[in-house]
Enzyme design. Structure first.
Site, PDB file in Angstrom:
ATOM      1  N   TYR A   1     -24.113  -6.247 -10.759  1.00  0.00           N
ATOM      2  CA  TYR A   1     -25.395  -5.778 -11.292  1.00  0.00           C
ATOM      3  C   TYR A   1     -25.607  -4.301 -10.956  1.00  0.00           C
ATOM      4  O   TYR A   1     -25.973  -3.500 -11.822  1.00  0.00           O
ATOM      5  CB  TYR A   1     -26.527  -6.621 -10.706  1.00  0.00           C
ATOM      6  CG  TYR A   1     -27.899  -6.252 -11.223  1.00  0.00           C
ATOM      7  CD1 TYR A   1     -28.253  -6.493 -12.547  1.00  0.00           C
ATOM      8  CD2 TYR A   1     -28.855  -5.674 -10.390  1.00  0.00           C
ATOM      9  CE1 TYR A   1     -29.503  -6.165 -13.028  1.00  0.00           C
ATOM     10  CE2 TYR A   1     -30.108  -5.340 -10.859  1.00  0.00           C
ATOM     11  CZ  TYR A   1     -30.439  -5.583 -12.176  1.00  0.00           C
ATOM     12  OH  TYR A   1     -31.688  -5.238 -12.644  1.00  0.00           O
TER      13      TYR A   1
ATOM     14  N   ALA B   1     -23.372  -2.017 -10.289  1.00  0.00           N
ATOM     15  CA  ALA B   1     -22.423  -1.171 -11.024  1.00  0.00           C
ATOM     16  C   ALA B   1     -22.857  -0.989 -12.475  1.00  0.00           C
ATOM     17  O   ALA B   1     -22.726   0.109 -13.038  1.00  0.00           O
ATOM     18  CB  ALA B   1     -21.029  -1.789 -10.963  1.00  0.00           C
TER      19      ALA B   1
END
Length: 242
Positions: free
Chosen positions: A148, A150
């Protein structure tokens, strides 16, 4: 004013769509499911935004985006990339590859495809704006939230790079909304602590009434989106702006 909102069927997306409608915008909602509460007030297209081919099909000549943006006039054209998923949650090395792939497709591929399609379709418009709904998780590392975080960091950098392109009439920003009381928060609270060690923190936020309502957050996001300040900083946090 015309606005495209992804993930308009619930949560923050539903609140963003409703707020735009209340301000007189024509709205196109893109999500897997429709929003019965807004039926008759906006155009809705059922689409799996985690399917890149389905997203690309939205932008073909004569397709939903083409029809909606035809004759946009002098008012601003807005794209609000709100749809996203928080899963998979857990430490590296334990994640389901299919869920990782779906998260990247929904959280990154779809917003980038839609942004490029809308920017291309609105060439010559004096005022076109792209809002990525980002997250503080893209700017600080949290255990169990590698995918999430990234994907949200990718949106931040996309906004920076597109802003650097300096396309005429285009403003873009990736804006973190703060901690909003949505299904995503419920999913975090329901995750076992061995998968998400910060679970207790999010349980406390709910218990302490420290979450922002989707409606309040949407009002602030739209205020910023329509302001002269939008896009001056391509990466922002709504809590620092209001």
């Amino acid at each position: 004013m015309k606005a495209i909102v992804t993930g308009h069927s619930r949560g923050l997306g539903a609140a963003l769509a409703a707020a735009l409608l209340d301000r007189g915008a024509a709205v196109l909602g893109l999500a897997r499911a429709g929003n019965p509460a807004l039926a008759g007030r906006l155009d809705q297209v059922a689409v799996d935004l985690a399917n890149p081919d389905a997203v690309a099909a939205l932008a073909v000549p004569g397709g939903p985006l083409d029809r909606f943006l035809a004759g946009s006039g002098a008012g601003p054209v807005l794209l609000l990339n709100n749809a996203g998923m928080v899963e998979p949650i857990g430490p590296a090395g334990t994640l389901d590859p299919a869920v990782v792939a779906r998260a990247v497709a929904l959280n990154v591929t779809a917003p980038l495809l839609l942004a490029d399609a809308v920017i291309a379709a609105t060439e010559g418009q004096a005022d076109r704006r792209v809002l990525h709904v980002s997250s503080g998780a893209g700017r600080s590392a949290y255990p169990g939230w590698s995918v999430y975080g990234a994907t949200k960091a990718a949106l931040d950098h996309h906004a920076r790079a597109v802003a650097a392109d300096a396309r005429p009439g285009l403003r873009i920003a990736s804006v973190a909304p703060g901690v909003v009381d949505t299904d995503m928060q419920a999913a975090l609270r329901a995750t076992p602590e061995d998968r998400f060690v910060l679970r207790a923190r999010f349980v406390s936020l709910k218990a302490d009434n420290a979450l922002t309502s989707p409606e309040d957050c949407a009002a602030r996001m739209i205020d910023h989106l329509l302001s002269d300040a939008f896009g001056r900083d391509p990466v922002a946090d709504i809590r620092d702006l209001t």
